[in-house]
Scaffold this motif. Structure first.
Motif, PDB file in Angstrom:
ATOM      1  N   VAL A 146     122.997  49.709 -37.895  1.00 51.45           N
ATOM      2  CA  VAL A 146     122.427  50.777 -37.884  1.00 51.45           C
ATOM      3  C   VAL A 146     121.272  51.022 -38.836  1.00 51.45           C
ATOM      4  O   VAL A 146     121.152  50.442 -39.945  1.00 51.45           O
ATOM      5  N   MET A 147     120.384  51.965 -38.591  1.00 50.08           N
ATOM      6  CA  MET A 147     119.499  52.527 -39.445  1.00 50.08           C
ATOM      7  C   MET A 147     119.494  54.012 -39.579  1.00 50.08           C
ATOM      8  O   MET A 147     119.769  54.764 -38.246  1.00 50.08           O
ATOM      9  N   ALA A 148     119.026  54.543 -40.652  1.00 42.69           N
ATOM     10  CA  ALA A 148     118.727  56.095 -40.699  1.00 42.69           C
ATOM     11  C   ALA A 148     117.690  56.606 -41.637  1.00 42.69           C
ATOM     12  O   ALA A 148     117.790  55.543 -42.732  1.00 42.69           O
TER      13      ALA A 148
ATOM     14  N   LEU B 157     117.172  47.965 -47.744  1.00 43.93           N
ATOM     15  CA  LEU B 157     116.274  49.283 -48.275  1.00 43.93           C
ATOM     16  C   LEU B 157     114.790  48.873 -47.848  1.00 43.93           C
ATOM     17  O   LEU B 157     114.453  47.938 -47.730  1.00 43.93           O
ATOM     18  N   ARG B 158     114.331  50.035 -47.295  1.00 40.98           N
ATOM     19  CA  ARG B 158     113.057  49.966 -46.892  1.00 40.98           C
ATOM     20  C   ARG B 158     112.175  50.881 -48.034  1.00 40.98           C
ATOM     21  O   ARG B 158     112.077  52.128 -48.105  1.00 40.98           O
ATOM     22  N   VAL B 159     111.533  50.303 -48.968  1.00 35.85           N
ATOM     23  CA  VAL B 159     110.736  50.928 -49.875  1.00 35.85           C
ATOM     24  C   VAL B 159     109.455  50.438 -49.876  1.00 35.85           C
ATOM     25  O   VAL B 159     109.037  49.305 -50.067  1.00 35.85           O
ATOM     26  N   GLY B 160     108.545  51.673 -49.901  1.00 32.76           N
ATOM     27  CA  GLY B 160     107.111  51.599 -49.909  1.00 32.76           C
ATOM     28  C   GLY B 160     106.330  52.007 -51.163  1.00 32.76           C
ATOM     29  O   GLY B 160     106.116  51.280 -52.092  1.00 32.76           O
ATOM     30  N   SER B 161     106.232  53.451 -51.225  1.00 30.05           N
ATOM     31  CA  SER B 161     105.569  54.010 -52.390  1.00 30.05           C
ATOM     32  C   SER B 161     105.880  53.361 -53.826  1.00 30.05           C
ATOM     33  O   SER B 161     105.113  53.172 -54.644  1.00 30.05           O
TER      34      SER B 161
HETATM   35  C1  LIG Z   1     107.434  55.163 -44.876  1.00 31.87           C
HETATM   36  C2  LIG Z   1     108.965  54.600 -44.560  1.00 31.87           C
HETATM   37  C3  LIG Z   1     109.787  54.006 -45.406  1.00 31.87           C
HETATM   38  C4  LIG Z   1     109.222  54.042 -46.869  1.00 31.87           C
HETATM   39  O1  LIG Z   1     108.897  55.152 -47.403  1.00 31.87           O
HETATM   40  P1  LIG Z   1     108.846  55.250 -49.058  1.00 31.87           P
HETATM   41  O2  LIG Z   1     109.181  56.594 -49.443  1.00 31.87           O
HETATM   42  O3  LIG Z   1     107.355  54.768 -49.331  1.00 31.87           O
HETATM   43  O4  LIG Z   1     109.378  54.375 -49.984  1.00 31.87           O
HETATM   44  C5  LIG Z   1     110.933  54.000 -45.030  1.00 31.87           C
HETATM   45  N1  LIG Z   1     111.457  54.083 -43.986  1.00 31.87           N
HETATM   46  C6  LIG Z   1     110.672  54.588 -42.926  1.00 31.87           C
HETATM   47  C7  LIG Z   1     111.267  54.785 -41.443  1.00 31.87           C
HETATM   48  C8  LIG Z   1     109.288  54.881 -43.333  1.00 31.87           C
HETATM   49  O5  LIG Z   1     108.660  55.273 -42.259  1.00 31.87           O
END
Ligand SMILES: *Cc1c(COP(=O)(O)O)cnc(C)c1O
Length: 237
Positions: free
Chosen positions: A170-172, A223-227
């Protein structure tokens, strides 16, 4: 000056510093939660950032990257940026892009309706890929931002199990109006219900730059980490 417009060595150093800071946060969150660091996978979210940043991340040891738009992902894939990396699609998926997504990615985190399954299967089969999908769950029941409502999860899970796709879990995204710790605890309960239907489907994709500690505390495996790694994105990124 900040961001990808720096010279390559300067940008590499900047990405390395962001990555190290995030790694420290994840390590501390794992200690606090009594979890092993290797139970949590960091996905570096490279949306809106150039292919060169994907290469910097790969050189720094990142193995998982995420994009939120199929078109942008296809352009960077054509550039060869993802070679040797596991590619995650984390953004909302339109049905007319499902086959392309299935052909190019390893894990689709945003499956929120059964209608997407046929296209994903077709794309994955044509590309000879085995595709893992996660069920994106709407934790506040607001369909605007994508995600299947919690009540719809069992039927969607069964639809995936009846297909050649691999159900990963799952994801959220934590809704703005809910404390992330509460949201991710809810997601963990949904994960438990999915595990009853599919004992191998234990992935929990939760946590972004602002709330990764809450996600780790509530069992996130991805974990989904961008900024926090790459810097701030232009508005609407
Ligand atoms: C952009 C995005 C992220 C990363 O977000 P940050 O706040 O930049 O870490 C994670 N999940 C989803 C679904 C996104 O669209």
């Amino acid at each position: 000056m900040t961001g990808p417009q720096l010279d390559p060595a300067g940008r590499r150093a900047q990405v390395a510093a962001g990555l190290a800071a995030v790694e420290r946060r994840i390590a501390a969150a794992c200690v606090a939660a009594g979890r092993r660091r290797d139970a949590v996978t960091l996905i570096a979210v490279t949306k809106t950032f150039p292919a060169g940043d994907v290469r910097h991340l790969a050189a720094l040891g990142v193995r998982d990257v995420g994009e939120n738009k199929v078109q942008e992902l296809a352009a960077k894939a054509a550039d060869g940026a993802y070679a040797g990396l596991r590619l995650h699609l984390i953004g909302r998926l339109q049905s007319n892009k499902a086959a392309l997504a299935g052909a190019l990615t390893d894990v689709v985190h945003s499956l929120d309706r059964a209608k997407l399954i046929a296209g994903l299967v077709r794309g994955a089969e044509e590309a000879g890929r085995s595709l893992t999908v996660l069920l994106q769950v709407s934790l506040d029941g607001d369909p605007q931002r994508g995600g299947v409502p919690v009540e719809g999860v069992p039927d969607l899970a069964r639809a995936v199990l009846d297909s050649p796709l691999r159900l990963g879990g799952v994801m959220a995204v934590a809704p703005l109006a809910i404390d992330p710790a509460v949201a991710f605890a809810r997601l963990r309960a949904v994960s438990d219900s999915v595990l009853e239907l599919a004992p191998g489907a234990g992935m929990i994709s939760a946590g972004m730059s602002a709330d990764l500690e809450d996600a780790v505390a509530n069992g996130a495996t991805h974990l989904r980490v961008g900024s926090a790694i790459l810097g701030s994105r232009p508005p609407l990124g």
